[in-house]
Design an enzyme around this catalytic site. Structure first.
Site, short mmCIF file in Angstrom:
data_model
loop_
_atom_site.label_atom_id
_atom_site.label_comp_id
_atom_site.label_asym_id
_atom_site.label_seq_id
_atom_site.Cartn_x
_atom_site.Cartn_y
_atom_site.Cartn_z
N HIS A 139 0.79 -1.23 0.00
CA HIS A 139 0.00 0.00 0.00
C HIS A 139 0.83 1.28 0.00
O HIS A 139 0.27 2.37 -0.09
CB HIS A 139 -0.95 0.02 1.22
CG HIS A 139 -0.23 0.24 2.52
ND1 HIS A 139 0.42 -0.78 3.16
CD2 HIS A 139 -0.06 1.34 3.27
CE1 HIS A 139 0.96 -0.31 4.28
NE2 HIS A 139 0.71 0.97 4.37
C1 UD1 Z 1 -1.64 4.89 6.91
C2 UD1 Z 1 -0.27 5.23 7.50
C3 UD1 Z 1 0.71 4.13 7.14
C4 UD1 Z 1 0.19 2.77 7.55
C5 UD1 Z 1 -1.18 2.56 6.93
C6 UD1 Z 1 -1.76 1.24 7.33
C7 UD1 Z 1 0.20 7.65 7.57
C8 UD1 Z 1 1.06 8.70 7.00
N1 UD1 Z 1 0.25 6.47 6.93
O1 UD1 Z 1 -1.50 4.92 5.50
O2 UD1 Z 1 1.93 4.37 7.85
O3 UD1 Z 1 1.08 1.77 7.11
O4 UD1 Z 1 -2.04 3.62 7.36
O5 UD1 Z 1 -2.98 1.01 6.77
O6 UD1 Z 1 -0.47 7.87 8.54
N2 UD1 Z 1 -9.00 4.86 3.08
C9 UD1 Z 1 -10.25 4.27 3.04
N3 UD1 Z 1 -10.76 3.81 4.22
C10 UD1 Z 1 -10.14 3.94 5.40
C11 UD1 Z 1 -8.88 4.57 5.42
C12 UD1 Z 1 -8.32 5.01 4.26
O7 UD1 Z 1 -10.83 4.12 1.99
O8 UD1 Z 1 -10.68 3.49 6.44
C13 UD1 Z 1 -8.39 5.31 1.81
C14 UD1 Z 1 -8.68 6.73 1.47
O9 UD1 Z 1 -8.82 6.85 0.11
C15 UD1 Z 1 -7.43 7.46 1.91
C16 UD1 Z 1 -6.36 6.43 1.62
O10 UD1 Z 1 -6.98 5.18 1.91
O11 UD1 Z 1 -7.25 8.66 1.22
C17 UD1 Z 1 -5.12 6.56 2.44
O12 UD1 Z 1 -5.44 6.55 3.84
P1 UD1 Z 1 -4.47 7.32 4.90
O13 UD1 Z 1 -4.97 7.11 6.27
O14 UD1 Z 1 -4.24 8.70 4.46
O15 UD1 Z 1 -3.08 6.58 4.73
P2 UD1 Z 1 -2.76 5.04 4.54
O16 UD1 Z 1 -2.25 4.83 3.16
O17 UD1 Z 1 -3.87 4.18 5.04
#
Ligand code: UD1
Length: 418
Positions: free
Chosen positions: A228
């Site tokens: 991811h």
């Molecule tokens: C975050 C952490 C990363 C960790 C990962 C585990 C940061 C900088 N990164 O990354 O270190 O390894 O979590 O999962 O904090 N989204 C959904 N549903 C959710 C959450 C996210 O659809 O419940 C999608 C959204 O489109 C969002 C994208 O995932 O924009 C990224 O989510 P985000 O929390 O920004 O970062 P992660 O890539 O999950």
């Protein structure tokens, strides 16, 4: 008086870490004549899908959060700012003695900054105060400042009062950065506390049968993939080259891919759907799962732990999975050029393979030839890290708050090594 600790969870990798802290606090309170720790749990809402958040509360028997900030997804700056804005009023209202943050996600750094910048009102006997900040999993460094997590780690560590570390490299990193030795506590790994606690329960999961990975009671060889990180999935060329390598592997054994929502989005936007078969929707047709990667939704903690324990090999760009596979003795190929967790290489099953398909295939062949390694445990990855953390915190506050502390985890205050 009780010690008021406010713990923060926000994103998926936080839940298993704070679960160990909750358990340690419950055990301490049960031992003591009167309640020692008043624990407040705050969920920022960085992750919010039920399979990225709720399912972990159920699997890990976590208490419902006392407060939810519902920040949701946004750019890094907007998400961090939203968390800070909402968390400030929580700190002002709750007036915790200590704020405890874990790991390296945006919720970690946002709440750390707020904790150290917020003056809480004292009561009639005490002065106004700034809460102490405790960082669990401090000191890890990849030396790659293009990783958002590396920035989060450096900033959080630089302002923390208690830096709880998981491995010797973290102690050295912190000392090199000028953190005073008396703030560094080498306690071990809270995520491994949780793994040890739930390992046998995870064996009750039916995920292997659900994915048709068993045959007459025995487990068929399969590879487990997670991916991811922006560096791997945001650039279509890099992502496609890696997918070609995984397809190659899938001709040898099924590749099971619980896909993170951000990765699924990239697959859709970049039109890469042909690489995958959706296990629960389309298949798996025997012929299809041999030539495509089997995608499944993000899994709960117990299902994933079971799947990881039985895998022939795990391919991942996650931080925590490198540590979990080390304890499980399952070969781990890390799809990154660096790791902030070198103990998993020196003392565990981890090997860095980056994103180059030739190297991925070469290492996969090597792993298949070598088989499973011996189970080895880095120092203090023994199931007691959270107890040490809580013992250190209550000991430190015991005089000021006139708390009587039961003997709980005797070797709590380890001297750092080197
Ligand atoms: C975050 C952490 C990363 C960790 C990962 C585990 C940061 C900088 N990164 O990354 O270190 O390894 O979590 O999962 O904090 N989204 C959904 N549903 C959710 C959450 C996210 O659809 O419940 C999608 C959204 O489109 C969002 C994208 O995932 O924009 C990224 O989510 P985000 O929390 O920004 O970062 P992660 O890539 O999950």
């Amino acid at each position: 008086m009780t010690l008021k600790i406010l713990s923060v969870v926000g994103a998926r990798p936080n839940f298993m870490k704070v679960a160990a802290i909750c358990e340690a606090i419950n055990e301490l309170n049960a031992l003591a004549a009167a309640k020692v720790v008043d624990h407040v749990l705050v969920h920022t809402g960085q992750h919010y899908d039920s399979n990225m958040s709720d399912s972990f509360f159920n699997d890990l028997e976590l208490p419902r959060p006392d407060l939810c900030l519902d920040v949701g997804s946004a750019s890094h700056s907007v998400q961090t700012a939203r968390i800070m804005e909402r968390f400030e009023s929580v700190v002002l209202n709750e007036r915790p003695h200590a704020v405890l943050v874990v790991g390296d996600v945006n919720s970690t750094v946002a709440c750390a900054l707020v904790a150290k910048k917020t003056w809480c009102r004292g009561d009639h006997e005490t002065r106004d105060f700034v809460p102490k900040l405790a960082h669990v999993e401090a000191g890890l460094r990849s030396s790659d400042r293009t990783m958002p997590e590396e920035i989060n780690r450096i900033v959080t560590d630089s302002i923390s009062d208690y830096l709880f570390t998981t491995e010797e490299s973290a102690n050295r990193n912190l000392l090199r950065e000028g953190i005073p030795e008396e703030r560094i506590f080498f306690v071990g790994n809270v995520m491994i506390d949780t793994l040890m606690r739930y390992r046998s329960k995870a064996q009750e999961s039916t995920i292997l049968q659900d994915l048709q990975l068993t045959d007459a009671g025995s487990v068929k060889p399969y590879a487990l993939l997670t991916l991811h990180r922006p560096a791997n999935v945001d650039d279509k060329r890099v992502f496609t080259r890696m997918l070609d390598a995984f397809l190659d592997i899938s001709r040898r054994m099924p590749v099971i891919f619980p896909a993170h929502p951000r990765t699924l989005k990239r697959i859709q936007e970049d039109g890469l759907g042909d690489y995958f078969v959706d296990h629960f929707v389309q298949g798996p047709e025997p012929w299809d799962s041999q030539v495509r990667i089997r995608v499944v939704p993000p899994l709960g903690y117990l299902d994933f732990l079971n799947l990881m324990s039985e895998a022939k090999v795990v391919l991942t760009d996650s931080g925590g999975i490198q540590e979990e596979t080390t304890i499980l003795g399952v070969p781990c190929m890390t799809l990154r050029e660096n790791t902030e967790r070198p103990a998993t290489i020196a003392q565990g099953t981890n090997v860095l393979v980056g994103s180059n398909p030739e190297i991925i295939i070469r290492e996969f062949n090597q792993v298949c030839a070598n088989g499973r390694g011996a189970q080895r445990s880095p120092r203090y990855w023994d199931g007691k890290a959270a107890k040490r953390i809580i013992q250190i915190l209550v000991n430190d506050f015991s005089q000021d708050l006139a708390i009587s502390v039961p003997a709980y985890e005797s070797n709590a205050k380890e001297l750092i090594q080197n």
